[in-house]
Design a protein around this motif. Structure first.
Motif, short mmCIF file in Angstrom:
data_model
loop_
_atom_site.label_atom_id
_atom_site.label_comp_id
_atom_site.label_asym_id
_atom_site.label_seq_id
_atom_site.Cartn_x
_atom_site.Cartn_y
_atom_site.Cartn_z
N UNK A 37 -11.25 -4.69 -9.43
CA UNK A 37 -9.86 -4.27 -9.61
C UNK A 37 -9.48 -3.23 -8.55
N UNK B 52 -13.87 2.43 -23.11
CA UNK B 52 -14.40 1.21 -23.72
C UNK B 52 -15.90 1.31 -23.96
N UNK C 241 2.64 -3.67 6.16
CA UNK C 241 3.74 -4.61 6.43
C UNK C 241 5.08 -3.88 6.39
N UNK C 242 5.25 -3.02 5.39
CA UNK C 242 6.55 -2.34 5.21
C UNK C 242 6.80 -1.36 6.36
N UNK D 27 -10.17 3.93 -18.71
CA UNK D 27 -10.27 2.80 -19.64
C UNK D 27 -11.71 2.30 -19.76
N UNK E 235 13.38 5.50 3.82
CA UNK E 235 13.26 4.65 2.63
C UNK E 235 11.88 3.98 2.55
N UNK E 236 11.44 3.45 3.68
CA UNK E 236 10.15 2.76 3.73
C UNK E 236 9.00 3.74 3.45
N UNK F 299 -6.57 -3.01 -1.47
CA UNK F 299 -6.15 -3.97 -0.45
C UNK F 299 -4.64 -4.23 -0.54
N UNK G 42 8.82 4.48 -0.14
CA UNK G 42 8.27 3.33 -0.86
C UNK G 42 6.74 3.35 -0.80
N UNK H 28 -2.23 -3.30 2.48
CA UNK H 28 -1.56 -4.40 3.19
C UNK H 28 -0.03 -4.26 3.10
N UNK H 29 0.48 -3.99 1.89
CA UNK H 29 1.92 -3.85 1.72
C UNK H 29 2.45 -2.66 2.52
N UNK I 84 -8.91 -4.90 -5.21
CA UNK I 84 -7.63 -5.62 -5.15
C UNK I 84 -6.48 -4.63 -4.99
N UNK I 85 -6.50 -3.56 -5.77
CA UNK I 85 -5.41 -2.57 -5.73
C UNK I 85 -5.34 -1.90 -4.36
N UNK J 22 4.19 3.73 -3.80
CA UNK J 22 3.18 2.69 -4.02
C UNK J 22 1.78 3.30 -4.06
#
Lengths: 67, 169
Positions: free
Chosen positions: A50, A30, A64-65, A26, A4-5, A56, A8, A60-61, A53-54, A12
């Protein structure tokens, strides 16, 4: 580690990659279509922020998961 | 040589559609803006509670928690105000969309890890015996859809930014 992890994290990663690619499209769209686009360097700097941030958040998630 | 740009006048149907989209944008701006102003105001006086709520997700490094707990409500409040008044709407919507993505990842990750917490989206947070993960995830996906619409639609009605800076495109 459970299946499951792993799924995920795969989901992600796929969504994060999609966000990065849509963001790339985009910014290019533009800059090409706006009558008075903001300075290109500003747009690309914002895009780099952006992406950072995405990447990282996804890394990170995932860590952790899976740990 | 000088370049000329030929413009074709928009048809009445197209103008009507643009107007409807702009007013829908105003509705989205007000709804999302009000929601984030409320979330910011609820958290702003209680940074320690917000810190505990963020800590419960067990996602961010602990060294970041205090700064995040102080910055989050201020960011929510400022972005909410920008949306309501209609200044830098698309930039604010992009930032809110990013924030909403992070909230969705946070909620789904605790759901997956079997941690029972309250999301703390509007203050409070921490351990909970009755988490509403599906409800909160769907709600945030809805907010994300509105933020995406505000980025895509380009122009919304009654935006202060249009008067301050002139409508560009």
């Amino acid at each position: 580690m459970r299946v499951k992890e792993v799924w995920y994290v795969v989901g992600l990663s796929v969504v994060s990659l999609a966000v990065i690619l849509v963001g790339l499209w985009f910014v290019r769209h533009e800059l090409r279509t706006r009558v008075q686009p903001p300075p290109a360097v500003l747009m690309w700097l914002a895009y780099a922020g952006v992406v950072a941030v995405v990447v990282f958040g996804a890394a990170r998630t995932s860590w952790v998961v899976l740990s | 040589m000088t370049a000329t740009i030929e413009t074709t006048p928009a048809s009445p149907a197209r103008r009507r559609a643009t107007t409807v989209l702009a007013w829908l944008g105003l509705a989205g701006r007000l709804y999302l803006g009000y929601t984030f102003i409320t979330a910011g105001i609820d958290k702003l006086p209680h940074p320690e509670t917000t810190r505990q709520a963020v800590f419960a997700y067990q996602l961010l490094p602990w060294q970041w928690l205090t700064a995040y707990a102080h910055a989050l409500p201020i960011a929510e409040l400022l972005l909410g105000i920008l949306l309501v008044v209609g200044v830098f709407t698309r930039s604010a919507a992009v930032l809110l969309a990013l924030g909403l993505c992070s909230f969705i990842v946070g909620i789904t990750s605790v759901w997956l890890r079997g941690i029972s917490i309250d999301c703390g989206c509007f203050g409070g947070g921490g351990a909970s015996t009755d988490p509403h993960y599906l409800e909160h995830t769907l709600r945030d996906v809805g907010y994300l859809a509105i933020a995406t619409y505000l980025v895509v639609v380009r122009r919304t009605a009654l935006a202060l930014g249009d008067w301050l800076f002139g409508h560009r495109d």
